[in-house]
Design a protein around this motif. Structure first.
Motif, PDB file in Angstrom:
ATOM      1  N   LEU A 203     -56.506 -21.903 155.893  1.00  0.00           N
ATOM      2  CA  LEU A 203     -55.083 -21.663 156.145  1.00  0.00           C
ATOM      3  C   LEU A 203     -54.518 -20.622 155.194  1.00  0.00           C
ATOM      4  N   ILE A 204     -54.932 -20.692 153.937  1.00  0.00           N
ATOM      5  CA  ILE A 204     -54.468 -19.706 152.958  1.00  0.00           C
ATOM      6  C   ILE A 204     -54.887 -18.303 153.392  1.00  0.00           C
ATOM      7  N   GLN A 205     -56.142 -18.154 153.813  1.00  0.00           N
ATOM      8  CA  GLN A 205     -56.621 -16.853 154.274  1.00  0.00           C
ATOM      9  C   GLN A 205     -55.832 -16.371 155.492  1.00  0.00           C
ATOM     10  N   LEU A 206     -55.565 -17.279 156.431  1.00  0.00           N
ATOM     11  CA  LEU A 206     -54.880 -16.888 157.659  1.00  0.00           C
ATOM     12  C   LEU A 206     -53.395 -16.611 157.430  1.00  0.00           C
ATOM     13  N   THR A 207     -52.824 -17.197 156.384  1.00  0.00           N
ATOM     14  CA  THR A 207     -51.421 -16.900 156.067  1.00  0.00           C
ATOM     15  C   THR A 207     -51.254 -15.439 155.681  1.00  0.00           C
ATOM     16  N   ARG A 208     -52.319 -14.825 155.183  1.00  0.00           N
ATOM     17  CA  ARG A 208     -52.271 -13.386 154.882  1.00  0.00           C
ATOM     18  C   ARG A 208     -52.074 -12.551 156.154  1.00  0.00           C
ATOM     19  N   LEU A 209     -52.353 -13.147 157.321  1.00  0.00           N
ATOM     20  CA  LEU A 209     -52.151 -12.432 158.589  1.00  0.00           C
ATOM     21  C   LEU A 209     -50.721 -12.541 159.104  1.00  0.00           C
ATOM     22  N   VAL A 210     -49.955 -13.502 158.601  1.00  0.00           N
ATOM     23  CA  VAL A 210     -48.611 -13.742 159.126  1.00  0.00           C
ATOM     24  C   VAL A 210     -47.719 -12.503 159.056  1.00  0.00           C
ATOM     25  N   PRO A 211     -47.738 -11.704 157.972  1.00  0.00           N
ATOM     26  CA  PRO A 211     -46.889 -10.495 157.956  1.00  0.00           C
ATOM     27  C   PRO A 211     -47.184  -9.530 159.097  1.00  0.00           C
ATOM     28  N   PHE A 212     -48.408  -9.553 159.632  1.00  0.00           N
ATOM     29  CA  PHE A 212     -48.762  -8.663 160.740  1.00  0.00           C
ATOM     30  C   PHE A 212     -48.202  -9.158 162.074  1.00  0.00           C
ATOM     31  N   VAL A 213     -47.848 -10.433 162.129  1.00  0.00           N
ATOM     32  CA  VAL A 213     -47.445 -11.028 163.400  1.00  0.00           C
ATOM     33  C   VAL A 213     -45.970 -11.447 163.408  1.00  0.00           C
ATOM     34  N   GLU A 214     -45.331 -11.421 162.233  1.00  0.00           N
ATOM     35  CA  GLU A 214     -43.921 -11.769 162.105  1.00  0.00           C
ATOM     36  C   GLU A 214     -43.134 -10.579 161.568  1.00  0.00           C
ATOM     37  N   THR A 343     -33.921 -13.921 140.248  1.00  0.00           N
ATOM     38  CA  THR A 343     -33.848 -15.043 141.193  1.00  0.00           C
ATOM     39  C   THR A 343     -33.329 -14.610 142.556  1.00  0.00           C
ATOM     40  N   ALA A 344     -32.408 -13.627 142.582  1.00  0.00           N
ATOM     41  CA  ALA A 344     -31.881 -13.164 143.871  1.00  0.00           C
ATOM     42  C   ALA A 344     -32.971 -12.473 144.684  1.00  0.00           C
ATOM     43  N   PHE A 345     -33.842 -11.718 144.006  1.00  0.00           N
ATOM     44  CA  PHE A 345     -34.965 -11.067 144.690  1.00  0.00           C
ATOM     45  C   PHE A 345     -35.987 -12.113 145.140  1.00  0.00           C
ATOM     46  N   LEU A 346     -36.369 -13.009 144.242  1.00  0.00           N
ATOM     47  CA  LEU A 346     -37.418 -13.984 144.535  1.00  0.00           C
ATOM     48  C   LEU A 346     -36.997 -14.979 145.612  1.00  0.00           C
ATOM     49  N   ASP A 347     -35.689 -15.270 145.698  1.00  0.00           N
ATOM     50  CA  ASP A 347     -35.208 -16.213 146.701  1.00  0.00           C
ATOM     51  C   ASP A 347     -35.384 -15.686 148.123  1.00  0.00           C
ATOM     52  N   ARG A 348     -35.630 -14.384 148.238  1.00  0.00           N
ATOM     53  CA  ARG A 348     -35.814 -13.778 149.551  1.00  0.00           C
ATOM     54  C   ARG A 348     -37.269 -13.834 150.015  1.00  0.00           C
ATOM     55  N   LEU A 349     -38.150 -14.384 149.188  1.00  0.00           N
ATOM     56  CA  LEU A 349     -39.543 -14.554 149.577  1.00  0.00           C
ATOM     57  C   LEU A 349     -39.680 -15.771 150.479  1.00  0.00           C
ATOM     58  N   HIS A 350     -40.310 -15.592 151.616  1.00  0.00           N
ATOM     59  CA  HIS A 350     -40.449 -16.703 152.562  1.00  0.00           C
ATOM     60  C   HIS A 350     -41.573 -17.663 152.172  1.00  0.00           C
ATOM     61  N   ALA A 351     -42.578 -17.153 151.480  1.00  0.00           N
ATOM     62  CA  ALA A 351     -43.721 -18.009 151.132  1.00  0.00           C
ATOM     63  C   ALA A 351     -44.423 -17.471 149.891  1.00  0.00           C
ATOM     64  N   TYR A 352     -44.982 -18.394 149.133  1.00  0.00           N
ATOM     65  CA  TYR A 352     -45.772 -18.068 147.937  1.00  0.00           C
ATOM     66  C   TYR A 352     -47.144 -18.693 148.143  1.00  0.00           C
ATOM     67  N   ILE A 353     -48.145 -17.847 148.408  1.00  0.00           N
ATOM     68  CA  ILE A 353     -49.514 -18.339 148.589  1.00  0.00           C
ATOM     69  C   ILE A 353     -50.104 -18.673 147.217  1.00  0.00           C
ATOM     70  N   PRO A 354     -50.675 -19.866 147.043  1.00  0.00           N
ATOM     71  CA  PRO A 354     -51.271 -20.238 145.746  1.00  0.00           C
ATOM     72  C   PRO A 354     -52.615 -19.544 145.537  1.00  0.00           C
ATOM     73  N   GLY A 355     -52.578 -18.325 145.039  1.00  0.00           N
ATOM     74  CA  GLY A 355     -53.791 -17.524 144.890  1.00  0.00           C
ATOM     75  C   GLY A 355     -54.821 -18.136 143.974  1.00  0.00           C
ATOM     76  N   TRP A 356     -54.379 -19.030 143.081  1.00  0.00           N
ATOM     77  CA  TRP A 356     -55.319 -19.682 142.156  1.00  0.00           C
ATOM     78  C   TRP A 356     -56.225 -20.683 142.862  1.00  0.00           C
ATOM     79  N   GLU A 357     -55.894 -21.041 144.113  1.00  0.00           N
ATOM     80  CA  GLU A 357     -56.766 -21.936 144.875  1.00  0.00           C
ATOM     81  C   GLU A 357     -57.891 -21.180 145.569  1.00  0.00           C
ATOM     82  N   VAL A 358     -57.785 -19.863 145.647  1.00  0.00           N
ATOM     83  CA  VAL A 358     -58.786 -19.057 146.337  1.00  0.00           C
ATOM     84  C   VAL A 358     -59.931 -18.758 145.379  1.00  0.00           C
TER      85      VAL A 358
END
Length: 671
Positions: A203-214, A343-358
């Motif tokens: 799922l983590i790997q496939l979430t990297r594809l979401v920007p291409f489809v959204e 915080t105003a910039f970071l609050d606009r992030l839709h998702a934070y992938i936990p790269g330390w799990e990869v």
């Protein structure tokens, strides 16, 4: 071929390629995967081995003869001059020369600049006006004495792009695959071996594809080096652009005030920033402000004119510290440059992938099986951007009322993107939807928790949802908080048996009250050891029977020896313990296994453990049965961890450092 490869060729003939072929043809050519697979797709999109061999040679010849290496630029120019014209593969960018009122092309590797190019080409391929597109083109040479003229002529040009991507056909063919099969196909398309990844890791790997489809999806991934964070954004799609975080400017990204030219967000579906982290990096504060407005409103302005764009923003970078350190001493955005640590910039992030799990990529993590030609998948994903699935989750679930509008939008976009990637045909069960929604909420909650640490004015949010069909409320936690949250060491969730009213957790520091029930371990959870899971249940046992059909491979034998070591630590030194293993085997492994077990027997005897074993090919269940009255039912047997990096990886020696596979363990009293 494997079963999945055969099925993929059957339903997507001509649109798939064997992924190890890319390595065979790439050589020293610094060219994206989608360029190579575009060519492989023309000559090797088959399962016929003879055709594949011929196709690989053809593609190798094309790369050798037509791909422009920078150090061979002069030789290519001479070839064009001598032959009159020559077909080349190069990265081409175009700009408008307003003094001459003509478009002019520049070649990244060939080194030619200001070569006239027809207006009709630009109308058809507007991306050429950005930072560069890989193209196949015929370049001609015709010398003239006319002043200010150039002898170089672009006769024809075609961006590397698949043109026959039928999204309806794609959706229909998807119906022939199970969820698991489809996810594995996508992993293989990216170039990864699905067998090396858990469901959560996939799922983590496939979430990297979401920007291409959204459209307008804002994603960040921070983690250790060597995990392939930026690979997808540079190699997968001609619709994505990977740039160095240090090379970003307002003119390059949005609009050039002096020329009026629109920047990257106007031409690309995805703009990814590599090496985004780094506390000491200097950043244009004005750029951060424009980015904040764009990420929130999908628009940017130049003077009084406002432009809209749909490009998704991706930020990837390396962390400076371990996750436990960041959670205790700072936050998970700790590595970002000062001006982006906002915080105003970071609050606009839709998702934070936990790269330390990869996990860091190892040779066995790459696939040699079939996957889609990446450019074909890129075109499908681009087409799916037109669809709106952001309200689909509401069919099954209702989000907590305390979740803010911005949080809901983030969760909905991540969920919608994953649905488009995994279930493009829109046939999804409540159970499957639950997996995606939980993951989407977790990745937004990760952002919000850090914002609360950075600024106390951000209120605490109840990130839960209700399953409409049952009324059950599901609370969502991020995995790192479960493991390293305040005043916690690695925790195992315990679900008590039905007759017990309480549910509890325990850590290595707290006293353990033995009880029947169930412990649930999540994918990629760390901090788990045999001792933490069931060490206390071994106390007092003098006759232990382990039933596990899979104790034969080196890492499985290692697991069993680690169990034996734990038994030795838990038993009374003056007491002998009988340890009996019931396992299955086959003729490929049985002799090695017998030899290993005999060595174990001699070795363990000195510790007061009398080890015996037997083979039973009809066992399926996995358990540890003890004469102290307890039975431990092992959902996955002793094989609860993902593979380590081998002898020189500390995870090989420390159980608590290994990433877990999702599993359940049940404790039954009365045996």
């Amino acid at each position: 071929m494997e079963k999945l490869d055969i099925k993929l060729n059957e339903h997507f003939g001509g649109k798939v390629v064997r992924k190890d072929l890319t390595k065979l043809v790439k050589g020293n050519a610094i060219v994206p995967t989608y360029v190579l697979e575009y060519l492989l797709g023309q000559y090797c999109a088959t399962d016929d081995e003879e055709t594949i061999v011929e196709g690989v040679e053809t593609v190798k010849n094309i790369i050798a003869k037509h791909f422009v290496h920078r150090d061979e630029a002069q030789l290519i120019k001479a070839t064009v001059r001598d032959k009159g014209s020559h077909r080349i593969i190069d990265k081409v960018s175009v700009s408008l020369n307003d003094k001459k009122d003509q478009y002019e092309a520049s070649f990244a590797n060939l080194g030619l600049n200001r070569i006239p190019i027809a207006d009709s080409v630009i109308k058809e391929h507007q991306k050429l006006l950005s930072s560069g597109v890989w193209c196949i083109l015929t370049l001609a040479y015709f010398h003239t004495d006319e002043r200010d003229s150039t002898p170089w002529i672009i006769e024809n040009i075609k961006p590397i792009q698949v043109s026959n991507a039928d999204v309806d056909e794609y959706k229909e063919a998807r119906k022939a695959f199970t969820k698991e099969e489809w996810i594995d196909v996508l992993l293989q398309t990216i170039g990864l071996n699905p067998e090396e990844f858990t469901f959560r890791s996939k799922l983590i790997q496939l979430t990297r594809l979401v920007p291409f489809v959204e459209n307008n999806y804002n994603l960040i991934e921070l983690g250790p080096k060597g995990t392939g964070k930026s690979h997808i954004f540079s190699e997968l799609s001609p619709h994505g652009m990977l740039i160095s975080g240090g090379e970003v400017s307002k003119a390059k990204l949005f609009v050039n005030n002096s020329t009026g030219d629109i920047g990257l967000v106007g031409y690309w579906d995805v703009v990814a920033y590599d090496e985004f982290a780094g506390k000491t990096k200097r950043v244009d504060r004005g750029l951060v402000d424009i980015m904040k407005n764009y990420m929130a409103n999908k628009s940017f302005s130049r003077g009084t004119q406002v432009y809209g764009a749909s490009a998704s923003m991706v930020f990837v970078g390396n962390t400076d510290h371990t996750v436990p350190y960041m959670i205790k001493h700072s936050d998970l955005f700790d590595a970002l440059p000062k001006d982006y640590y906002d915080t105003a910039f970071l609050d606009r992030l839709h998702a934070y992938i936990p790269g330390w799990e990869v996990q860091k990529l190892r040779n066995e993590m790459f696939t040699s099986n079939y996957g889609f030609i990446v450019d074909y998948l890129a075109e499908i994903l681009k087409d799916l951007r037109k669809e709106d699935r952001t309200h689909d989750y509401s069919k099954f679930f209702e989000l907590s009322n305390s979740i803010t509008t911005r949080d809901k939008t983030s969760i909905a976009k991540t969920y919608a993107g994953l649905v488009k990637v995994i279930y493009p045909h829109n046939e999804i069960t409540e159970s499957d939807a639950k997996e995606l929604l939980y993951f989407a909420i977790e990745n937004r909650k990760r952002v919000k928790l850090q914002l609360q640490k950075m600024d106390e004015t951000f209120e605490e949010v109840d990130f839960s949802y209700t399953i409409k069909s049952t009324g059950e409320i599901i609370n969502v936690d991020t995995l790192e908080v479960i493991q390293y949250g305040p005043k916690k060491s690695p925790v195992v969730e315990i679900k008590a048996e039905a007759h017990q009213e309480t549910t509890s957790t325990f850590t290595e520091e707290s006293p353990i009250e033995l009880q029947g029930g169930q412990k649930i371990i999540r994918d990629n959870q760390i901090g788990i050891s045999y001792d933490l899971l069931f060490g206390a249940y071994l106390l007092g046992a003098t006759d232990i029977k382990v039933i596990d059909p899979y104790v034969r491979l080196p890492y499985q034998l290692r697991n069993f020896m680690e169990l034996a070591k734990l038994i030795a630590e838990k038993k009374d030194p003056e007491v002998e313990v009988k340890l009996h293993l019931v396992t299955a085997n086959n003729e490929d492994y049985v002799e090695n296994a017998k030899e290993a077990f005999e060595q174990m027997s001699y070795s363990l005897e000195s510790l007061g453990i009398l080890f015996t074993y037997e083979f039973d090919d009809f066992i399926h269940d996995r358990s540890i049965v003890m004469d102290n009255g307890w039975k431990v039912v092992l959902g996955r047997g002793l094989d609860i961890w993902q593979k380590t990096g081998g002898w020189y990886d500390i995870n090989e020696y420390v159980q608590e450092q290994r990433l877990c596979k999702a599993h359940e363990i049940t404790f039954v009293k009365g045996y």
